[in-house]
Motif scaffolding. Structure first.
Motif, mmCIF file in Angstrom:
data_model
loop_
_atom_site.group_PDB
_atom_site.id
_atom_site.type_symbol
_atom_site.label_atom_id
_atom_site.label_comp_id
_atom_site.label_asym_id
_atom_site.label_seq_id
_atom_site.Cartn_x
_atom_site.Cartn_y
_atom_site.Cartn_z
ATOM 1 N N ALA A 233 79.407 45.772 100.152
ATOM 2 C CA ALA A 233 78.249 45.591 101.027
ATOM 3 C C ALA A 233 76.988 45.625 100.187
ATOM 4 O O ALA A 233 76.915 46.302 99.154
ATOM 5 C CB ALA A 233 78.197 46.677 102.104
ATOM 6 N N GLY A 234 75.982 44.880 100.635
ATOM 7 C CA GLY A 234 74.717 44.850 99.920
ATOM 8 C C GLY A 234 73.793 43.831 100.534
ATOM 9 O O GLY A 234 74.077 43.255 101.590
ATOM 10 N N THR A 235 72.663 43.591 99.882
ATOM 11 C CA THR A 235 71.761 42.557 100.356
ATOM 12 C C THR A 235 72.406 41.197 100.140
ATOM 13 O O THR A 235 73.342 41.046 99.343
ATOM 14 C CB THR A 235 70.419 42.606 99.623
ATOM 15 O OG1 THR A 235 70.627 42.263 98.239
ATOM 16 C CG2 THR A 235 69.783 43.991 99.720
ATOM 17 N N SER A 236 71.896 40.201 100.838
ATOM 18 C CA SER A 236 72.427 38.851 100.685
ATOM 19 C C SER A 236 72.317 38.390 99.237
ATOM 20 O O SER A 236 73.247 37.789 98.688
ATOM 21 C CB SER A 236 71.681 37.889 101.620
ATOM 22 O OG SER A 236 72.225 36.595 101.562
ATOM 23 N N ALA A 237 71.194 38.698 98.607
ATOM 24 C CA ALA A 237 70.999 38.301 97.208
ATOM 25 C C ALA A 237 72.016 38.980 96.297
ATOM 26 O O ALA A 237 72.577 38.350 95.388
ATOM 27 C CB ALA A 237 69.579 38.625 96.760
ATOM 28 N N ASP A 238 72.257 40.272 96.523
ATOM 29 C CA ASP A 238 73.218 41.004 95.696
ATOM 30 C C ASP A 238 74.616 40.400 95.808
ATOM 31 O O ASP A 238 75.312 40.201 94.805
ATOM 32 C CB ASP A 238 73.275 42.473 96.113
ATOM 33 C CG ASP A 238 72.025 43.236 95.703
ATOM 34 O OD1 ASP A 238 71.299 42.759 94.803
ATOM 35 O OD2 ASP A 238 71.767 44.309 96.286
ATOM 36 N N ILE A 239 75.030 40.112 97.037
ATOM 37 C CA ILE A 239 76.388 39.625 97.252
ATOM 38 C C ILE A 239 76.576 38.238 96.657
ATOM 39 O O ILE A 239 77.599 37.941 96.015
ATOM 40 C CB ILE A 239 76.724 39.614 98.756
ATOM 41 C CG1 ILE A 239 76.729 41.043 99.318
ATOM 42 C CG2 ILE A 239 78.062 38.929 99.008
ATOM 43 C CD1 ILE A 239 77.746 41.965 98.693
ATOM 44 N N PHE A 240 75.597 37.360 96.845
ATOM 45 C CA PHE A 240 75.774 35.981 96.401
ATOM 46 C C PHE A 240 75.460 35.780 94.917
ATOM 47 O O PHE A 240 75.931 34.810 94.319
ATOM 48 C CB PHE A 240 74.914 35.046 97.256
ATOM 49 C CG PHE A 240 75.494 34.786 98.614
ATOM 50 C CD1 PHE A 240 76.470 33.824 98.796
ATOM 51 C CD2 PHE A 240 75.096 35.534 99.703
ATOM 52 C CE1 PHE A 240 77.026 33.596 100.045
ATOM 53 C CE2 PHE A 240 75.638 35.315 100.954
ATOM 54 C CZ PHE A 240 76.613 34.348 101.130
ATOM 55 N N GLN A 241 74.692 36.683 94.328
ATOM 56 C CA GLN A 241 74.316 36.501 92.932
ATOM 57 C C GLN A 241 75.008 37.484 91.997
ATOM 58 O O GLN A 241 75.208 37.181 90.814
ATOM 59 C CB GLN A 241 72.794 36.635 92.778
ATOM 60 C CG GLN A 241 72.019 35.567 93.545
ATOM 61 C CD GLN A 241 70.515 35.798 93.492
ATOM 62 O OE1 GLN A 241 70.016 36.524 92.637
ATOM 63 N NE2 GLN A 241 69.790 35.177 94.409
ATOM 64 N N GLN A 242 75.374 38.675 92.515
ATOM 65 C CA GLN A 242 75.962 39.688 91.641
ATOM 66 C C GLN A 242 77.135 40.393 92.320
ATOM 67 O O GLN A 242 77.232 41.615 92.312
ATOM 68 C CB GLN A 242 74.901 40.725 91.253
ATOM 69 C CG GLN A 242 73.664 40.143 90.587
ATOM 70 C CD GLN A 242 72.626 41.206 90.305
ATOM 71 O OE1 GLN A 242 72.942 42.353 89.996
ATOM 72 N NE2 GLN A 242 71.368 40.840 90.411
ATOM 73 N N ALA A 243 78.030 39.628 92.912
ATOM 74 C CA ALA A 243 79.188 40.222 93.575
ATOM 75 C C ALA A 243 80.002 41.043 92.583
ATOM 76 O O ALA A 243 80.275 40.602 91.468
ATOM 77 C CB ALA A 243 80.052 39.124 94.193
ATOM 78 N N GLN A 244 80.406 42.247 93.015
ATOM 79 C CA GLN A 244 81.113 43.166 92.128
ATOM 80 C C GLN A 244 82.615 43.229 92.410
ATOM 81 O O GLN A 244 83.414 43.381 91.490
ATOM 82 C CB GLN A 244 80.515 44.578 92.263
ATOM 83 C CG GLN A 244 79.045 44.662 91.921
ATOM 84 C CD GLN A 244 78.763 44.302 90.469
ATOM 85 O OE1 GLN A 244 79.433 44.800 89.553
ATOM 86 N NE2 GLN A 244 77.794 43.426 90.260
ATOM 87 N N HIS A 245 82.988 43.106 93.693
ATOM 88 C CA HIS A 245 84.400 43.274 94.045
ATOM 89 C C HIS A 245 85.173 41.982 93.755
ATOM 90 O O HIS A 245 84.689 40.881 94.039
ATOM 91 C CB HIS A 245 84.533 43.638 95.527
ATOM 92 C CG HIS A 245 85.885 44.184 95.874
ATOM 93 N ND1 HIS A 245 86.964 43.366 96.142
ATOM 94 C CD2 HIS A 245 86.343 45.466 96.005
ATOM 95 C CE1 HIS A 245 88.018 44.123 96.421
ATOM 96 N NE2 HIS A 245 87.670 45.392 96.343
#
Length: 296
Positions: A233-245
């Motif tokens: 879970a995270g901001t839209s920018a985090d998920i689409f630019q820096q996905a971790q899982h």
């Protein structure tokens, strides 16, 4: 400090199987939703998206049980699945089956008005219904109230469902794949409309979908589900630019890109070793819900 409008931690939902054992469908869901924002809940079919929302709405299937370590709505603690502190409304996936084909559009809308404002006169009910249609940009609202669902296009029917939801004066609007049955042009119009309404009405919107393109267009925050859990879970920018899982990364990699007129190769999402679990889950859900689930 702004408090979450919905805060659930460790949410677990189980249903009985044919063998009499309780099988988990949701297994420790942690989800925090802030007010006046759009949360995109994304994941493949069967990941638990719709069941999570059904739990929030108190619409668990027969025989199911729900527990949580934390269950707070609008900052207040309460029993899991009860939401007296919040008024919620839902926009469903199929705008045709979401409306009674033998009832007029006016009947659908005024029924909601009657429940929210039982003392309204018939003229006040009609005025509220017309105003709701105007909010969702449906022209000639007086004429539309006299029409039946089959007389409207898919896009107009979806706007009627959104108008019905707004008449409930919700704090939280749950949109369960509301653009799936629409073509791309109408889909874009509905997404724009929802964003405008979210801003004007100060709504909190939970947008359920498996379409990452839709999520990127509307969501402030994103939660990714798999196997009944929130894996990232995270901001839209985090998920689409820096996905971790790895699962989130696999979902993003599975989106086909088109460059120079040629589509890239389609990447598949690897399955976990869960065949036995899926067999039990399908058996339990089939018995409880009376049919094979259609995209939990």
């Amino acid at each position: 400090m702004v408090k979450p409008i919905i805060d659930m931690q460790g949410l677990t939902v189980t249903v009985p199987s044919k063998q009499g054992t309780m099988v988990p469908i949701l297994n420790g869901v942690n989800l925090t939703i802030m007010p006046n924002q759009v949360l995109g809940l994304v994941g493949e079919s069967g990941s638990g998206k719709t069941m999570t929302m059904r739990t929030i709405l108190g619409l668990l299937p027969k025989g199911a049980t729900a527990t949580a370590d934390v269950w707070q709505l609008a900052g207040e603690n309460g029993p899991v699945g009860q939401h007296q502190q919040l008024r919620m409304a839902m926009v469903f996936q199929d705008p045709l089956t979401g409306l009674n084909p033998v009832r007029t559009i006016g009947f659908h809308l005024t029924e909601v008005v009657k429940r929210v404002h039982p003392r309204y006169s018939r003229l006040q009910q009609q005025a509220a219904a017309e105003q709701a249609l105007e909010k969702v940009n449906i022209p000639k609202p007086t004429q539309r109230l006299k029409q039946y669902p089959h007389e409207l296009s898919g896009g107009l029917r979806q706007r009627v469902l959104i108008a019905m939801a707004l008449l409930a004066e919700p704090d939280v609007l749950i949109a369960d794949e509301p653009t799936t049955a629409l073509d791309v042009t109408v889909q874009a119009q509905i997404l724009t409309l929802l964003k405008e309404l979210q801003r004007k009405e100060a709504l909190t919107i939970i947008f359920i979908t498996h379409d990452l393109g839709v999520i990127s267009a509307v969501a402030d925050n994103v939660a990714v589900m798999r196997d009944g859990q929130i894996v990232e879970a995270g901001t839209s920018a985090d998920i689409f630019q820096q996905a971790q899982h790895p699962y989130t990364q696999a979902l993003l990699a599975a989106v086909t890109a088109v460059t120079d007129g040629h589509a890239s190769s389609l990447q598949t999402v690897p399955h976990t070793d869960r065949q036995q679990h899926e067999e039990i889950w399908l058996s339990a859900t089939h018995r409880v819900l009376g049919g094979v689930p259609d995209g939990q």
